[in-house]
Write a protein that holds these residues in place. Structure first.
Motif, PDB file in Angstrom:
ATOM      1  N   ARG A 170       0.823  -1.198   0.000  1.00  0.00           N
ATOM      2  CA  ARG A 170       0.000   0.000   0.000  1.00  0.00           C
ATOM      3  C   ARG A 170       0.862   1.253   0.000  1.00  0.00           C
ATOM      4  O   ARG A 170       0.509   2.265  -0.585  1.00  0.00           O
ATOM      5  N   ASP A 204      -1.234   0.789  -3.839  1.00  0.00           N
ATOM      6  CA  ASP A 204      -2.150  -0.303  -4.094  1.00  0.00           C
ATOM      7  C   ASP A 204      -3.282   0.204  -4.987  1.00  0.00           C
ATOM      8  O   ASP A 204      -3.806   1.290  -4.790  1.00  0.00           O
ATOM      9  N   PRO A 257      -7.931   0.713  -3.702  1.00  0.00           N
ATOM     10  CA  PRO A 257      -8.792   1.874  -3.465  1.00  0.00           C
ATOM     11  C   PRO A 257      -9.291   2.532  -4.749  1.00  0.00           C
ATOM     12  O   PRO A 257     -10.453   2.943  -4.838  1.00  0.00           O
ATOM     13  N   LEU A 258      -8.443   2.612  -5.757  1.00  0.00           N
ATOM     14  CA  LEU A 258      -8.864   3.179  -7.030  1.00  0.00           C
ATOM     15  C   LEU A 258      -9.922   2.300  -7.687  1.00  0.00           C
ATOM     16  O   LEU A 258     -10.896   2.796  -8.268  1.00  0.00           O
ATOM     17  N   GLU A 315     -11.233  -0.143   1.969  1.00  0.00           N
ATOM     18  CA  GLU A 315     -10.495   0.353   0.813  1.00  0.00           C
ATOM     19  C   GLU A 315     -11.046   1.669   0.258  1.00  0.00           C
ATOM     20  O   GLU A 315     -10.343   2.357  -0.471  1.00  0.00           O
ATOM     21  N   GLY A 316     -12.297   1.984   0.569  1.00  0.00           N
ATOM     22  CA  GLY A 316     -12.909   3.174  -0.001  1.00  0.00           C
ATOM     23  C   GLY A 316     -12.921   4.371   0.930  1.00  0.00           C
ATOM     24  O   GLY A 316     -12.264   5.384   0.691  1.00  0.00           O
ATOM     25  N   GLU A 317     -13.676   4.261   2.019  1.00  0.00           N
ATOM     26  CA  GLU A 317     -13.824   5.375   2.960  1.00  0.00           C
ATOM     27  C   GLU A 317     -13.704   4.856   4.394  1.00  0.00           C
ATOM     28  O   GLU A 317     -14.711   4.622   5.067  1.00  0.00           O
ATOM     29  N   GLU A 330      -5.912   9.025   5.473  1.00  0.00           N
ATOM     30  CA  GLU A 330      -6.643   7.878   4.943  1.00  0.00           C
ATOM     31  C   GLU A 330      -7.544   8.256   3.775  1.00  0.00           C
ATOM     32  O   GLU A 330      -8.425   7.487   3.401  1.00  0.00           O
ATOM     33  N   ARG A 374      -8.861   8.355   0.295  1.00  0.00           N
ATOM     34  CA  ARG A 374      -8.703   7.467  -0.849  1.00  0.00           C
ATOM     35  C   ARG A 374      -9.424   8.055  -2.064  1.00  0.00           C
ATOM     36  O   ARG A 374     -10.188   9.013  -1.934  1.00  0.00           O
ATOM     37  N   PRO A 375      -9.243   7.483  -3.253  1.00  0.00           N
ATOM     38  CA  PRO A 375      -9.936   8.016  -4.438  1.00  0.00           C
ATOM     39  C   PRO A 375     -11.451   8.070  -4.299  1.00  0.00           C
ATOM     40  O   PRO A 375     -12.093   8.930  -4.900  1.00  0.00           O
TER      41      PRO A 375
END
Length: 394
Positions: free
Chosen positions: A43, A47, A50-51, A116-118, A184, A186-187
């Protein structure tokens, strides 16, 4: 009560979020097992998970919008907000699944997204805004979509939803950027951009709708507006409440700004230590109260004293929704187990904490109810000429 077929389709489509999220969660878990899991330090080098979550979420929302448009084509063409409410109803069910999962009531739905997202949705504040969105907002979306299907008014519901939605965004987004979860991001965070633009457009559409006609005659308006504040005990009580609530709002704003007075020090350590939580949501919430709610309280007190302030009923509904959402999230997060013990409300301060915060949440709703039930005092006074002619004819 008969449910319009199209509204029933939208309700079923929103509940489809449960099997979709369950399937995506297990597909994500299976793909990680096939890959053998992320290698240590992967990560840090970047990584792609998340995208991938962000792109997959955006794709689902696009496909959902197309599906809703296809279902409603030829049936709903007069109000574009129908599609907005239908899509948001789907996301509300997802949020409810997230909150129930994080509290341990269900499992296997949205672990992949919260990891992985929020990840900030796993905080106490994130859990409670998901509860509010999954219950209150969901019911509002269905009610407004049903009203559109029946060609009925939904302006009041829309104003309440608008205030609630905007308040959650005003606190949650800056809190994510400024708090301890800023690293933290992420996209998937950038999906909040359309999520922020939609209520702006929806708010303009809702405010532009015509208000419901009132049964107040010119004589009733003039008679009501002749009364002083002492002759209107309900308005007097609300004015006193607004003054006290303004002082409380200012005080808590000074507390989070590290005011060195003894009263602020005692309050933040003995009554609401959650205001010190490094997640930053409570600090942002108190500052939003101080810079937005405090001026409204002052203007609302003015409108209760001087007649003809026709703007108050609409904005009272907006702020009732905003403060209802904010207080639900703030009170819940202050006591939730995800909040570290040192920042939770002490047991000996529960009664004072609940009393103050419940009254703070209840007052704006009573103000909105008063404005809707007896609007004569807030209507623009009738022109003197026509009213005088009307009296002469009588």
């Amino acid at each position: 009560m008969d449910i319009p077929p199209l509204a029933g389709k939208i309700a079923a489509l929103s509940l489809g979020a449960l099997p979709v999220s369950y399937a995506l969660n297990h597909i994500s878990a299976l793909s990680q097992c096939v890959r053998g899991g992320p290698a240590p330090g992967l990560r840090a080098r970047g990584d792609s998970a998340p995208l991938g979550v962000a792109l997959m979420s955006a794709l689902i929302l696009v496909l959902l919008s197309v599906a809703i448009y296809s279902l409603s084509y030829g049936e709903i063409s007069c109000d574009p907000l129908y599609t907005v409410f239908a899509v948001f109803a789907f996301t509300s069910v997802v949020d409810l699944a997230i909150s129930l999962q994080e509290d341990g009531y269900v499992g296997g739905f949205m672990e992949f997204y919260t990891k992985e997202g929020e990840p900030y949705l796993r905080t106490a504040h994130g859990i409670f805004i998901c509860y509010w969105d999954g219950i209150v907002h969901y019911l509002l979306y269905l009610a407004m979509a049903g009203a559109i299907c029946r060609r009925k008014r939904y302006r009041n519901l829309g104003l309440y939803w608008l205030g609630s939605f905007v308040m959650s965004i005003l606190v949650f987004v800056p809190g994510n950027i400024l708090g301890k979860y800023s690293s933290e991001i992420r996209p998937a965070f950038f999906l909040t951009i359309p999520y922020m633009l939609a209520p702006c457009w929806a708010g303009m559409k809702i405010f532009s709708q015509s208000q419901a006609p009132t049964c107040c005659s010119p004589n009733m308006v003039q008679e009501e507006q002749r009364k002083g504040l002492w002759q209107r005990p309900t308005d007097l009580a609300l004015t006193v409440y607004l003054i006290l609530a303004s002082l409380f709002t200012l005080f808590r704003g000074l507390v989070v700004l590290d005011c060195p007075t003894d009263a602020c020090f005692v309050y933040i350590y003995q009554y609401e230590p959650y205001l010190r939580d490094p997640v930053a949501y409570p600090k942002v919430q108190m500052l939003v109260y101080m810079f937005y709610v405090l001026p409204f309280y002052c203007l609302a007190a003015y409108a209760l004293i001087f007649p003809g302030c026709s703007w108050l009923p609409d904005w009272a509904l907006v702020f009732a929704g905003a403060i209802g959402q904010a207080q639900f999230s703030h009170m819940g997060a202050s006591l939730h187990l995800r909040t570290p013990f040192t920042y939770r409300v002490p047991e000996d301060a529960w009664s004072c904490f609940f009393l103050c915060n419940l009254l703070y949440a209840l007052g704006p709703h009573l103000l909105a109810f008063r404005c809707l039930q007896q609007p004569a005092f807030f209507l623009r006074p009738p022109p003197a000429g026509p009213l005088a002619q009307h009296k002469k004819q009588q």
